[in-house]
Enzyme design. Sequence first.
Site, mmCIF file in Angstrom:
data_model
loop_
_atom_site.group_PDB
_atom_site.id
_atom_site.type_symbol
_atom_site.label_atom_id
_atom_site.label_comp_id
_atom_site.label_asym_id
_atom_site.label_seq_id
_atom_site.Cartn_x
_atom_site.Cartn_y
_atom_site.Cartn_z
ATOM 1 N N LYS A 23 3.988 -6.675 7.065
ATOM 2 C CA LYS A 23 3.769 -5.521 6.185
ATOM 3 C C LYS A 23 4.039 -4.225 6.931
ATOM 4 C CE LYS A 23 -0.463 -3.686 5.511
ATOM 5 N NZ LYS A 23 -0.469 -2.238 5.775
ATOM 6 N N ARG A 93 -0.539 3.972 2.889
ATOM 7 C CA ARG A 93 -0.362 4.894 4.013
ATOM 8 C C ARG A 93 1.104 5.003 4.410
ATOM 9 N NH1 ARG A 93 -2.883 8.830 7.326
ATOM 10 N NH2 ARG A 93 -1.807 8.815 9.320
ATOM 11 N N ASP A 117 -5.838 2.484 3.464
ATOM 12 C CA ASP A 117 -7.196 2.046 3.794
ATOM 13 C C ASP A 117 -8.081 3.189 4.263
ATOM 14 O OD1 ASP A 117 -6.205 -1.211 5.079
ATOM 15 O OD2 ASP A 117 -6.604 -0.493 3.067
#
Length: 424
Positions: A23, A93, A117
């Site tokens: 990711k 983000r 997050d």
Amino acid sequence: MSEHFDVHGGARLVGEVEVVGAKNSVLKLMAAALLAEGTTTITNCPQILDVPLMADVLRSVGCEVKLDGDTAHITTPSELSHRADSPAMGKLRASVCVLGPLVGRLKKAVVALPGGDAIGSRPLDMHQNGLRKLGATSTIEHGCVVAEADGLHGAQIWLDFPSVGATENILMAAVLAEGTTVIDNAAREPEIVDICTMLTEMGAKIEGAGTSTLTVQGVESLHPTEHRVIGDRIVGATWAFAAAMTRGDLTVTGVNPHHLELVLEKLRLAGADVTTFDGKGFRIVQPERPRSVDFVTLPYPGFATDLQPFAVALSSVSEGTSMITENVYEARFRFIEEMVRLGADARTDGHHAVVRGVEKLSSAPVWASDIRAGAGLVLAGLCADGVTEVWDVFHIDRGYPHFVENLNRLGARIERVATEPERA
Ligand code: EPZ
């Protein structure tokens, strides 16, 4: 409709699991496609929620993006918009990583502040300072980072902290700047090496990938390429902790064990037998109850902060007392409140946590607060008596492809349950 997982305790995980692309690399590689007109192809993409979100971000500045199974085809036009403010920006983000490429190519950018997050304050000062050193102005206005430059020139840039995101944004602007840029105290994560490899395939001139000094020789233009994403070391390590916590026997493929050396060493100290297959994966067997180990989170090659929730979860069922120190994010111990609901004997003091292992955790309803905390609660639920309800599982879907299916195939019993909103 919201969803939760019913995690049945008492599982022992056994079998083989394949890890796909990272990711924290694929999202930046997608942003790097903005640097070259034409079609860039990225393979081994993970099927996680963040990839289509990043695709929406790229579409909002004018790209065509086709997601086909584990392949992303990104077609970047000659005329790009410098304004990236689609709603998707606030959901992850990594969206902020379009800032560097837009400034690099267009010499201006208006980029909505990112989401992601809630694990700490997460400012962008190092991103902005780096762009200023390259000759841009940069401010935050109306919820956006604004940057503009007549031209970009090479510079000597020192980072206060080896920030992953700041290294990536500065790198992606510097590759098209005039002259030489040196980024000192740069991040050294394998994901940084992956993006340097792809940028070099696109025609960039970069030296020092993986070290704390990156030297970039600016070039006139870049061309599209085809690139395979590296395996996800954080997902690979999650499986390693899962095996250790459930006294299991897992073979994990598709990830480079060299990216996990310290993690696997820590699990050996906890009593696991670990065998690595060069560059391709590893096998981990936990014959007995894990022994307590201390953990200190640091930038790579230190112990990754993204693995801290798993260090806490493992320590909560280990024999003895562990000290866990979080040096990267000031608010990442929120996870411990949920672990205490599951009967963990854990306390925090500033950026230290002390965890005394218990024989068995006890099931309860718990809430995921971010990607890694969510996955950590599922692993803890596997070690509890009864059925643990893990809520807000969308966090987990942001970073773990087919998590429940893989766990059930390896011997767990987990149901994904859709729930009426008022019950959530
Ligand atoms: C990346 O975030 C990862 N996210 C994070 O993974 C990971 O925890 C982090 O790197 C550290 O390894 C993605 O790649 C999308 P940083 P990033 O800039 O780039 C401070 C996950 O679970 N800082 O290296 O945002 C910052 O507040 C996620 O997959 C500044 O002060 O991390 C933090 O304390 C969570 N000013 C520290 O540096 C800046 O300008 C490290 O942040 C930039 C950062």
